[in-house]
Every structure is written in structure tokens, then in C-alpha cells.
Write an enzyme that holds these catalytic residues in place. Structure first.
Site, PDB file in Angstrom:
ATOM      1  N   CYS A  11      -7.376  -1.841   8.918  1.00  0.00           N
ATOM      2  CA  CYS A  11      -7.723  -2.567  10.133  1.00  0.00           C
ATOM      3  C   CYS A  11      -7.174  -3.981  10.058  1.00  0.00           C
ATOM      4  O   CYS A  11      -6.692  -4.426   9.018  1.00  0.00           O
ATOM      5  CB  CYS A  11      -9.243  -2.642  10.314  1.00  0.00           C
ATOM      6  SG  CYS A  11     -10.061  -1.032  10.393  1.00  0.00           S
ATOM      7  N   GLY A  39      -3.665  -1.550  13.374  1.00  0.00           N
ATOM      8  CA  GLY A  39      -4.591  -0.625  14.014  1.00  0.00           C
ATOM      9  C   GLY A  39      -4.297  -0.469  15.477  1.00  0.00           C
ATOM     10  O   GLY A  39      -4.241  -1.457  16.206  1.00  0.00           O
ATOM     11  N   ASN A 112     -12.486  -5.096   7.303  1.00  0.00           N
ATOM     12  CA  ASN A 112     -11.295  -4.357   6.888  1.00  0.00           C
ATOM     13  C   ASN A 112     -11.513  -3.888   5.464  1.00  0.00           C
ATOM     14  O   ASN A 112     -11.728  -4.702   4.565  1.00  0.00           O
ATOM     15  CB  ASN A 112     -10.051  -5.248   6.964  1.00  0.00           C
ATOM     16  CG  ASN A 112      -8.811  -4.528   6.452  1.00  0.00           C
ATOM     17  OD1 ASN A 112      -8.705  -3.310   6.554  1.00  0.00           O
ATOM     18  ND2 ASN A 112      -7.872  -5.282   5.903  1.00  0.00           N
ATOM     19  N   GLY A 113     -11.478  -2.590   5.253  1.00  0.00           N
ATOM     20  CA  GLY A 113     -11.677  -2.043   3.920  1.00  0.00           C
ATOM     21  C   GLY A 113     -12.457  -0.760   3.966  1.00  0.00           C
ATOM     22  O   GLY A 113     -12.521  -0.076   4.998  1.00  0.00           O
ATOM     23  N   TYR A 274       3.949  -1.172   2.853  1.00  0.00           N
ATOM     24  CA  TYR A 274       3.961  -0.605   4.198  1.00  0.00           C
ATOM     25  C   TYR A 274       3.194  -1.408   5.247  1.00  0.00           C
ATOM     26  O   TYR A 274       3.717  -1.705   6.314  1.00  0.00           O
ATOM     27  CB  TYR A 274       3.381   0.819   4.147  1.00  0.00           C
ATOM     28  CG  TYR A 274       3.229   1.494   5.484  1.00  0.00           C
ATOM     29  CD1 TYR A 274       4.328   2.056   6.129  1.00  0.00           C
ATOM     30  CD2 TYR A 274       1.989   1.588   6.118  1.00  0.00           C
ATOM     31  CE1 TYR A 274       4.193   2.690   7.366  1.00  0.00           C
ATOM     32  CE2 TYR A 274       1.846   2.218   7.353  1.00  0.00           C
ATOM     33  CZ  TYR A 274       2.948   2.765   7.965  1.00  0.00           C
ATOM     34  OH  TYR A 274       2.824   3.378   9.181  1.00  0.00           O
ATOM     35  N   ASP A 382      13.142   4.997   2.894  1.00  0.00           N
ATOM     36  CA  ASP A 382      11.843   4.886   3.566  1.00  0.00           C
ATOM     37  C   ASP A 382      10.864   4.202   2.622  1.00  0.00           C
ATOM     38  O   ASP A 382      11.097   4.120   1.412  1.00  0.00           O
ATOM     39  CB  ASP A 382      11.319   6.260   3.973  1.00  0.00           C
ATOM     40  CG  ASP A 382      10.352   6.190   5.152  1.00  0.00           C
ATOM     41  OD1 ASP A 382       9.986   5.075   5.565  1.00  0.00           O
ATOM     42  OD2 ASP A 382       9.959   7.256   5.662  1.00  0.00           O
ATOM     43  N   ASP A 383       9.748   3.695   3.194  1.00  0.00           N
ATOM     44  CA  ASP A 383       8.786   2.975   2.366  1.00  0.00           C
ATOM     45  C   ASP A 383       8.045   3.902   1.417  1.00  0.00           C
ATOM     46  O   ASP A 383       7.688   3.520   0.308  1.00  0.00           O
ATOM     47  CB  ASP A 383       7.781   2.221   3.252  1.00  0.00           C
ATOM     48  CG  ASP A 383       7.015   3.173   4.158  1.00  0.00           C
ATOM     49  OD1 ASP A 383       5.959   3.664   3.732  1.00  0.00           O
ATOM     50  OD2 ASP A 383       7.466   3.422   5.286  1.00  0.00           O
TER      51      ASP A 383
END
Length: 509
Positions: A11, A39, A112-113, A274, A382-383
Site C-alpha cells: 500500500c 495500490g 502499509n505492511g 519492483y 524483467d524485475d
């Protein structure tokens, strides 16, 4: 049957305390737009003046949730906001944040978490604090835990209940740390009083402070990423430290305190791989520089393991593979080319719920520029590779565009363990790398050759020469080492069941 409460994956959060003449809703909105990459499922804003709160939260992108008529109603000199990704079965806007509880003092919270002991917290809240939460979200459990500890702190003073002060809040954060396990970066509003921000003692999720002058009043900002500061006119100040709490009163007075006796700074390495924007600096480390270094490290491995590589073009998967591809191309001396065109109106497919949705999104999200592939040996960067379905589709698109050979490079190591700190990765049995050799993974995605990043090289790339006080990184999805401890096999099995495509489909019914 026992089930774990639903968790909130990656988030973005923001909080602002403005000058007495300000209306902060527009700045909070602008900050959420900057954090939209963190998000795209739901968004919310809560604002407060000296007496009241105003709120708006719903499913959708920030620009769709907040129309002009909503913004006009979000009055107040301080505010917090939140954007989230979806979780299994979490389609209800009732789980959009920020959450609010009236007792005590009126506390709003954005988180966030991911808490790893949510069921224990919920049970304790009911038994000891007589508080019952209204949703299955661990963020609402965290809100009620913090609110209960504020109540306990105030009631425990000599003389009993009185006006709330900073020491009450610091004690509440200290006790919250003792009862909560997992990752949590938090910003709260206390109605008519001020803003509180705190970070778990491992600093797993980022949290940043900014400031700006408004006619002699220092306005303060808290956000998930530093890029918000530059974007909405604040100056960069510093990261909030692991275990630290920061209080900003409505009159602008700021205070901070370390609220945990044993801090070990181990942030999530996947932020750099990312999630974070490349123009952010997290814990003193440039995300852009880290991703360039990831590409340079991959180039060194390619030179060692495939000395006769003869690569005609290094082509990134946009957007998160782009910077690593630049670093790789430069170090390798192979031409960098943009071969995929991204439809920017399709959300990030990394954790979209349901395999059918992800497949459809990949088809709509990318298209090829044929002349960059035709007759060439291409290295696609790609990541990461999670389920492998997106990678397989991308490899096939390159072949359909005429590539003679398709090599594939991942900026991160093989993902083989669940992430329990806020990234809603699938069940481990659904990882393409789970239980497979490199050659088997290469065959599964249809490439001619595959190389992964070495974990030591990834950590070195993210550490750089920043002088940061990071002890190590949380690399649990790569190595299975969970920095908070207490993660049992039973817990991992349960979240794997909930995160499987079949589990998500069942939860959504």
C-alpha cells in the site's frame, strides 16, 4: 475451522499537517496520485480540523474515487490518505482505508505492511480491552490496538484521565510494538490534536518525512516514498527510523522518540526490485542507482557464464525492468532497445487476483515493435519471475515478432518462499521456480537461456555506497529467512492456501 484474518498487501500512505490557514485535502490527493503505483484497488482520505473529521474512501483509482464534489467536503488543516492493492476476497469498500475509531479521542489510521499475529491481537482486544473489530483486516486490528494502548496510557497516569499529551502517545507506541508482530508503517490522525507516524522495529516498509515553509509555519509530510516530497512541493527531511515514533501537533510542534529497545534495520529488498518508484530514495538508498547496479551485476554474470553471448539487443519489460536493462546494456556493451509498448491504462499485473485476469491483462498490457526483434538474439530483462505465466507470454511475443533467439534475465533471484510482510505473492506451489532447476524454469517460460540475479549481488546493489545504517535486508521470498521470527510452517501453509488462485476465487464468491 480457524482462519487467519485478511491482510492488506503493498500500500501507499501519506499524512500532512498544514498551516492554520490551509486546506490539505488537495495536497493529500496529489500525494496519493504520486503513490498510485503502490495500490490501484482502493483509496481513501481523512481530514481533520480542530473539532471534526471528514472522510471519503472507496474502491478504484484515486482520480475516480475523489471527484470535485468529494474534495470540497474534505475540510481540515491536517489529513491522511491511503492506496491499496487487492487481496483475496477484499472487494468491499468497507475495507478501504483509513480506518477510524471514536474511542479514545477519535483516531484514524492508514497502514502499509502486514501483521503476522493478527488473530492473537483480535483475541486480546476482545478479552482485555473489550474492543471488537468490524472487518477481517489486520489494519483495523492495528488501529484498535493502538487506540486501546492510548486509552491505557492515559488511564494509567497519576490522577487518571486527562488531556492527551505526547508521552501518552509514545507509551502507546511502545506497547503497540510489544503486542504487534510483522511489518507496519503507520500514519494516524487524532482529531483536533495532531498526526502520529511510526515504523516497526525492523523498518521493513518505508516511511519518509518532508517539510515546507508556509509563511513562517513549518508544514510536515509523512509518506511511503520520498518522491512525494518533490512532487507536491515539500523538501526532503529524513526517513523515520525503525522503531521510531514522530508526532506533529496541529500547531506545528514536532517531537520524535525511539520507542523500541532492540532495533534491527532490515527493510524489504523487494521495494528496490519492483515496488518503489525509481526516483525515490529509501533509507538513504537511491532506487534508481540500485536498479542500475542490479543490471551491472547481471552483466558480470552473463560475461562469466555465457561468454559468447552475441546479444543483438537488450530489451526491458516495461516499466520495472527498464533501469536494470540500462545498467546491463551499458556494462555488457550490447545495444539497448525498447521493444515492448506498454498500455499505461492497465494496472500492475504482479499481484492481480486470479490467473484468468492476469492472462487477459498481459495480452492487453504489452505490444511488440517487430523491427526490434526480427532476426535478432534478444535478451529480455524483467524485475522478477513469479508464476512464470507473464514471462512465458512475453517470450512468446518476442518469438512471434521474429526473434531468432530469446534469452531472459531476472533482476532478482528465484522467488521460492512466501512473503509475509505485505506483498501478496501467490501460493509457493504456484511459483515457477518452486522445486525446479534453472533449466526447468527456462523450459517452463519457453526461453532459450535464463539467468537469475545472485542474492549476494542483489543485496550489494541495494546497499551501494550510501552509508546507510541498514543491518541487512529482508530477502525472505528468496531465502526463507523471516527477519521478525515467529513464522511457523503452519502459518506459511495457511497463507499459501489463502493466496492460491483457487483460494482467491473461493474467497471472492
Amino acid at each position: 475451522m480457524f482462519s487467519y484474518p485478511r491482510t492488506v498487501p503493498m500500500c501507499g500512505i501519506i499524512g500532512i499537517v498544514g498551516s492554520p490557514e490551509s486546506q490539505v485535502a488537495t495536497s493529500v490527493y496529489d500525494g496519493l496520485i504520486v503513490l498510485q503505483h503502490r495500490g490501484q484497488d482502493a483509496a481513501g482520505i481523512v481530514t481533520s480540523d480542530s473539532e471534526n473529521i471528514c472522510h471519503r474512501r472507496a474502491n478504484g483509482l484515486v482520480r475516480d474515487v475523489f471527484l470535485d464534489r468529494h474534495m470540497k467536503k474534505l475540510r481540515g488543516t491536517m489529513g491522511i490518505g491511503h492506496v491499496r492493492y487487492p487481496t483475496a476476497g477484499s472487494s468491499s469498500s468497507a475495507e478501504a482505508q483509513p480506518f477510524y475509531t471514536n474511542t479514545p479521542f477519535g483516531v484514524s489510521l492508514a497502514h502499509n505492511g502486514n501483521l503476522n499475529n493478527t488473530q492473537d491481537i483480535i483475541s486480546g482486544l476482545l478479552e482485555y480491552d473489550h474492543r471488537r473489530i468490524n472487518t477481517s483486516s489486520d489494519s483495523e486490528a492495528l488501529l484498535n490496538l493502538f487506540a486501546a494502548e492510548i486509552q491505557r496510557s492515559v488511564n494509567g497516569r497519576p490522577g487518571g484521565m486527562g488531556a492527551l499529551n505526547e508521552e501518552d502517545i509514545f507509551r502507546a507506541v511502545e506497547r503497540t510494538h510489544l503486542r504487534a508482530e510483522g511489518s507496519y508503517s503507520v500514519v494516524c490522525l487524532i482529531t483536533g490534536w495532531g498526526m502520529v507516524a511510526f515504523r516497526d522495529p525492523h523498518g521493513i516498509r518505508p516511511l519518509f518525512l518532508g517539510k515546507r515553509d508556509a509563511d513562517g509555519f513549518t508544514e510536515r509530510l509523512v509518506s511511503s516514498e520520498s518522491v512525494v516530497c518533490q512532487s507536491i512541493g515539500f523538501e526532503n527531511d529524513r526517513d523515520i527510523a525503525p522503531g521510531e515514533a514522530v508526532i506533529v501537533r496541529m500547531d506545528g510542534i514536532i517531537s520524535a522518540k525511539k520507542c523500541h529497545p532492540e532495533v534491527t534495520h532490515t527493510p524489504c529488498v523487494f521495494e528496490h526490485v519492483y515496488f518503489a518508484r525509481p526516483d525515490s530514495v529509501i533509507d538513504g538508498i537511491s532506487v534508481h542507482r540500485a536498479r542500475l547496479s542490479m543490471g551491472e551485476a547481471l552483466a558480470r554474470r552473463i560475461t562469466s557464464e555465457l561468454p559468447d553471448y552475441s546479444i543483438d539487443a537488450v530489451i526491458p519489460v516495461p516499466d520495472s525492468g527498464r533501469i536494470a536493462a540500462l545498467g546491463l546494456s551499458s556494462a555488457l556493451g550490447a545495444p539497448y532497445r525498447e521493444g515492448f509498448v506498454k498500455n499505461r491504462y492497465i494496472g500492475r499485473t504482479f499481484i492481480m487476483p486470479g490467473q484468468k485476469v492476469r492472462k487477459d491483462s498481459v495480452r492487453k498490457k504489452l505490444n511488440t515493435i517487430s523491427e526490434e526483434f526480427r532476426g535478432k538474439t534478444v535478451l529480455i530483462v524483467d524485475d522478477s519471475i513469479v508464476r512464470g505465466n507473464t514471462s512465458r507470454r512475453i517470450v512468446q511475443m518476442a518469438r512471434d515478432a521474429g526473434a531468432s533467439r530469446v534469452l531472459f534475465a531476472s533482476s532478482s533471484p528465484p522467488i521460492i518462499h512466501p512473503n509475509v510482510y505485505g506483498i501478496d505473492m501467490p501460493a509457493r506451489e504456484e511459483y515457477v521456480a518452486y522445486g525446479k532447476t534453472n533449466d526447468e524454469i527456462c523450459e517452463a517460460i519457453g526461453a532459450d537461456w535464463l539467468i537469475y540475479q545472485d542474492l549476494g549481488d542483489l543485496v550489494d546493489a541495494c546497499t551501494g555506497e550510501s552509508g546507510s545504517q541498514i543491518s541487512d535486508f529482508d530477502c525472505s521470498c528468496f531465502n526463507g529467512v523471516y527477519v521478525t521470527g515467529g513464522i511457523t510452517e503452519e502459518y506459511l501453509s495457511r497463507i499459501s492456501q489463502d493466496r492460491s488462485d483457487s483460494g482467491k476465487e473461493q474467497a471472492s464468491v
